[in-house]
Design a protein around this motif. Sequence first.
Motif, PDB file in Angstrom:
ATOM      1  N   ARG A  20     -33.557  29.234 -35.313  1.00 31.33           N
ATOM      2  CA  ARG A  20     -34.412  28.862 -36.431  1.00 31.33           C
ATOM      3  C   ARG A  20     -35.147  30.076 -36.994  1.00 31.33           C
ATOM      4  NH1 ARG A  20     -39.501  26.846 -37.434  1.00 31.33           N
ATOM      5  NH2 ARG A  20     -40.127  26.822 -35.255  1.00 31.33           N
ATOM      6  N   ALA A  21     -35.595  30.958 -36.114  1.00 32.02           N
ATOM      7  CA  ALA A  21     -36.360  32.131 -36.547  1.00 32.02           C
ATOM      8  C   ALA A  21     -35.542  33.052 -37.450  1.00 32.02           C
ATOM      9  CB  ALA A  21     -36.869  32.908 -35.329  1.00 32.02           C
ATOM     10  N   ILE A  22     -34.230  33.101 -37.238  1.00 29.37           N
ATOM     11  CA  ILE A  22     -33.406  34.033 -38.017  1.00 29.37           C
ATOM     12  C   ILE A  22     -32.591  33.359 -39.122  1.00 29.37           C
ATOM     13  CG2 ILE A  22     -33.254  35.644 -36.069  1.00 29.37           C
ATOM     14  CD1 ILE A  22     -30.293  34.696 -35.761  1.00 29.37           C
ATOM     15  N   ALA A  23     -32.744  32.040 -39.260  1.00 24.19           N
ATOM     16  CA  ALA A  23     -31.904  31.280 -40.202  1.00 24.19           C
ATOM     17  C   ALA A  23     -32.349  31.454 -41.652  1.00 24.19           C
ATOM     18  CB  ALA A  23     -31.926  29.803 -39.830  1.00 24.19           C
ATOM     19  N   TRP A  24     -31.377  31.325 -42.558  1.00 21.50           N
ATOM     20  CA  TRP A  24     -31.598  31.348 -44.002  1.00 21.50           C
ATOM     21  C   TRP A  24     -31.231  29.972 -44.540  1.00 21.50           C
ATOM     22  CZ3 TRP A  24     -28.566  36.468 -45.300  1.00 21.50           C
ATOM     23  CH2 TRP A  24     -29.253  37.546 -44.739  1.00 21.50           C
ATOM     24  N   GLN A  25     -32.038  29.471 -45.474  1.00 18.30           N
ATOM     25  CA  GLN A  25     -31.835  28.107 -45.971  1.00 18.30           C
ATOM     26  C   GLN A  25     -30.506  27.878 -46.674  1.00 18.30           C
ATOM     27  OE1 GLN A  25     -35.584  27.278 -48.052  1.00 18.30           O
ATOM     28  NE2 GLN A  25     -35.733  25.518 -46.713  1.00 18.30           N
ATOM     29  N   GLN A  26     -29.942  28.863 -47.313  1.00 15.25           N
ATOM     30  CA  GLN A  26     -28.725  28.623 -48.091  1.00 15.25           C
ATOM     31  C   GLN A  26     -27.466  28.509 -47.223  1.00 15.25           C
ATOM     32  OE1 GLN A  26     -30.532  31.463 -48.131  1.00 15.25           O
ATOM     33  NE2 GLN A  26     -29.289  33.254 -48.554  1.00 15.25           N
ATOM     34  N   TYR A  27     -27.558  28.824 -45.937  1.00 16.64           N
ATOM     35  CA  TYR A  27     -26.371  28.838 -45.079  1.00 16.64           C
ATOM     36  C   TYR A  27     -26.242  27.579 -44.229  1.00 16.64           C
ATOM     37  CZ  TYR A  27     -25.698  33.887 -45.862  1.00 16.64           C
ATOM     38  OH  TYR A  27     -25.463  35.124 -46.403  1.00 16.64           O
ATOM     39  N   SER A  28     -25.006  27.277 -43.880  1.00 15.93           N
ATOM     40  CA  SER A  28     -24.699  26.315 -42.826  1.00 15.93           C
ATOM     41  C   SER A  28     -24.625  27.102 -41.528  1.00 15.93           C
ATOM     42  CB  SER A  28     -23.349  25.650 -43.074  1.00 15.93           C
ATOM     43  OG  SER A  28     -23.408  24.836 -44.212  1.00 15.93           O
ATOM     44  N   TYR A  29     -24.960  26.448 -40.439  1.00 15.91           N
ATOM     45  CA  TYR A  29     -24.914  27.094 -39.121  1.00 15.91           C
ATOM     46  C   TYR A  29     -24.079  26.245 -38.186  1.00 15.91           C
ATOM     47  CZ  TYR A  29     -28.318  30.384 -40.769  1.00 15.91           C
ATOM     48  OH  TYR A  29     -28.931  31.373 -41.482  1.00 15.91           O
ATOM     49  N   MET A  30     -22.858  26.713 -37.907  1.00 15.69           N
ATOM     50  CA  MET A  30     -21.992  26.021 -36.954  1.00 15.69           C
ATOM     51  C   MET A  30     -22.276  26.595 -35.569  1.00 15.69           C
ATOM     52  SD  MET A  30     -18.207  25.531 -38.470  1.00 15.69           S
ATOM     53  CE  MET A  30     -17.923  24.648 -39.972  1.00 15.69           C
ATOM     54  N   ILE A  31     -22.483  25.699 -34.633  1.00 18.94           N
ATOM     55  CA  ILE A  31     -22.741  26.109 -33.250  1.00 18.94           C
ATOM     56  C   ILE A  31     -21.677  25.475 -32.369  1.00 18.94           C
ATOM     57  CG2 ILE A  31     -24.374  26.103 -31.339  1.00 18.94           C
ATOM     58  CD1 ILE A  31     -26.616  25.859 -33.418  1.00 18.94           C
ATOM     59  N   GLU A  45     -36.373  22.356 -46.163  1.00 17.47           N
ATOM     60  CA  GLU A  45     -37.474  23.052 -46.842  1.00 17.47           C
ATOM     61  C   GLU A  45     -38.672  23.287 -45.921  1.00 17.47           C
ATOM     62  OE1 GLU A  45     -37.612  18.699 -47.313  1.00 17.47           O
ATOM     63  OE2 GLU A  45     -36.114  20.139 -47.969  1.00 17.47           O
ATOM     64  N   ASN A  46     -38.729  22.593 -44.776  1.00 15.44           N
ATOM     65  CA  ASN A  46     -39.797  22.791 -43.791  1.00 15.44           C
ATOM     66  C   ASN A  46     -39.364  23.705 -42.648  1.00 15.44           C
ATOM     67  OD1 ASN A  46     -41.660  21.027 -45.113  1.00 15.44           O
ATOM     68  ND2 ASN A  46     -40.450  19.307 -44.336  1.00 15.44           N
ATOM     69  N   ARG A  47     -38.229  24.389 -42.851  1.00 15.24           N
ATOM     70  CA  ARG A  47     -37.663  25.306 -41.855  1.00 15.24           C
ATOM     71  C   ARG A  47     -37.316  24.601 -40.542  1.00 15.24           C
ATOM     72  NH1 ARG A  47     -36.417  29.986 -42.850  1.00 15.24           N
ATOM     73  NH2 ARG A  47     -36.452  30.676 -40.700  1.00 15.24           N
ATOM     74  N   GLN A  48     -36.858  23.361 -40.669  1.00 16.95           N
ATOM     75  CA  GLN A  48     -36.382  22.599 -39.521  1.00 16.95           C
ATOM     76  C   GLN A  48     -34.886  22.356 -39.699  1.00 16.95           C
ATOM     77  OE1 GLN A  48     -38.469  21.877 -36.889  1.00 16.95           O
ATOM     78  NE2 GLN A  48     -39.900  23.106 -38.106  1.00 16.95           N
TER      79      GLN A  48
END
Length: 151
Positions: free
Chosen positions: A108-119, A137-140
Amino acid sequence: MIRATLEQIQQIRAHAENTYPEECCGLLIGKIEGENKILIEVIATENSWNAEATEFLSVEAGSKQNRFSIAPEVLFRVQKETRDRNLSIIGIYHSHPDHPAIPSEFDRAIAWQQYSYMIISLSQGRAVEIRSWFLDENRQFQPENNFSNQL
């Protein structure tokens, strides 16, 4: 929603299994059509996590077994190449060795809102689940429209 082919998922899975017990990472290249992100290409990258990354990002120390970093020069190069092809970086993937496919506080600390994150979750070196997330928009992190794939 992000759309990926079975072949693309298998490519990500193989990268995760081949780098175990370290985290793998890579870029998701594609295009956005309305609410859909269409994955066109998967680019495996080196996990460049090191002590300098800890200081630069102001995050808790870790190792490649529980942290990942994509070198800035790789991001810039791929961003330019994809733009020249009328595509975009639409996300980042990485693995969680012996942990669930749920974003960590570090993620979460390094994430950018425009990206998808596959784990990709691995259990004893075998990929067992892949999930995709986006940052609201709440960085969650929120699940990406039920994208889930049991491997």
